[in-house]
Enzyme design. Structure first.
Site, PDB file in Angstrom:
ATOM      1  N   CYS A  88       0.858  -1.186   0.000  1.00 30.99           N
ATOM      2  CA  CYS A  88       0.000   0.000   0.000  1.00 30.99           C
ATOM      3  C   CYS A  88       0.895   1.236   0.000  1.00 30.99           C
ATOM      4  CB  CYS A  88      -0.913  -0.001   1.226  1.00 30.99           C
ATOM      5  SG  CYS A  88      -1.898   1.502   1.394  1.00 30.99           S
ATOM      6  N   CYS A  91       0.483   3.116   3.547  1.00 31.80           N
ATOM      7  CA  CYS A  91       0.939   2.622   4.856  1.00 31.80           C
ATOM      8  C   CYS A  91       1.951   1.483   4.765  1.00 31.80           C
ATOM      9  CB  CYS A  91      -0.263   2.181   5.685  1.00 31.80           C
ATOM     10  SG  CYS A  91      -1.073   0.677   5.087  1.00 31.80           S
ATOM     11  N   CYS A 136      -7.369  -1.030   1.498  1.00 32.85           N
ATOM     12  CA  CYS A 136      -6.284  -1.507   2.357  1.00 32.85           C
ATOM     13  C   CYS A 136      -6.849  -1.747   3.751  1.00 32.85           C
ATOM     14  CB  CYS A 136      -5.170  -0.463   2.407  1.00 32.85           C
ATOM     15  SG  CYS A 136      -3.885  -0.857   3.622  1.00 32.85           S
ATOM     16  N   CYS A 139      -5.059   0.978   6.480  1.00 31.01           N
ATOM     17  CA  CYS A 139      -5.312   2.423   6.453  1.00 31.01           C
ATOM     18  C   CYS A 139      -6.628   2.799   5.778  1.00 31.01           C
ATOM     19  CB  CYS A 139      -4.149   3.166   5.812  1.00 31.01           C
ATOM     20  SG  CYS A 139      -4.008   2.961   4.019  1.00 31.01           S
ATOM     21  N   CYS A 159      -8.038  -5.555  -9.947  1.00 33.80           N
ATOM     22  CA  CYS A 159      -7.584  -4.461 -10.804  1.00 33.80           C
ATOM     23  C   CYS A 159      -7.242  -3.259  -9.906  1.00 33.80           C
ATOM     24  CB  CYS A 159      -8.688  -4.124 -11.799  1.00 33.80           C
ATOM     25  SG  CYS A 159      -8.212  -2.947 -13.057  1.00 33.80           S
TER      26      CYS A 159
END
Length: 173
Positions: A88, A91, A136, A139, A159
């Site tokens: 991510c 984070c 995510c 976060c 995707c």
């Protein structure tokens, strides 16, 4: 004809779950922001809008915090072929293994599955058709969407926006 019927039937089926989406997520059709950007509690990492803006590049902020979409074919991660992990961009949580990345010809980095426990899913009706948004888990940043048109073994196409990801190459031995 069958695909048109599936879209109509899927839209009708999605209308029934739209009320659930309203009740659970407190949003509407016009709400495109991620749960964390809406100030929803429950994520391990929470920051103010000002903090996110300071830490992220403008495109990363637009995608991760406002549930935006980068233009197709613009992410250098589309061409990333090395062994490693996609994290991510907000984070650094590991999200996808390079072993699950494939060329979907969609214009965005695509994967057959995320790492276990890395993402959350929620209904998305922003375009008027049912989709599944990927967030995510740590976060709450918007990553992209998952579709049922991917290759075996999962049949899924995760995707993802390249702007929502970072790549960490595996250490060679």
């Amino acid at each position: 004809m069958n695909s048109d019927r599936r879209i109509v039937l899927g839209g009708l089926a999605g209308a029934g779950t739209l009320a659930v989406s309203f009740a659970v997520f407190g949003g509407g059709l016009a709400s495109a922001r991620s749960l964390a950007a809406e100030g929803k509690p429950g994520f391990a990492i929470t920051k103010s809008e000002a903090q996110w803006r300071k830490e992220l590049e403008p495109l990363q902020y637009y995608v991760l915090r406002e549930a935006g979409t980068e233009r197709a074919w613009t992410s250098p991660l589309n061409k990333e072929k090395r062994a490693g992990t996609f994290l991510c961009a907000g984070c650094d949580l590991p999200l996808y293994s390079s072993r699950t990345k494939y060329e979907s010809f969609s214009g965005w980095p695509s994967f057959t599955e995320p790492l276990k426990g890395a993402v959350l899913l929620r209904p998305d009706y922003l375009l008027g058709i049912p989709r599944t948004e990927v967030l995510c888990k740590r976060c709450g940043g918007h990553l992209g969407h998952v579709f049922n048109d991917g290759p075996k073994p999962t049949g899924k196409r995760w995707c993802m926006n390249g702007a929502a990801l970072k790549f960490r190459a595996s250490k060679s031995s």
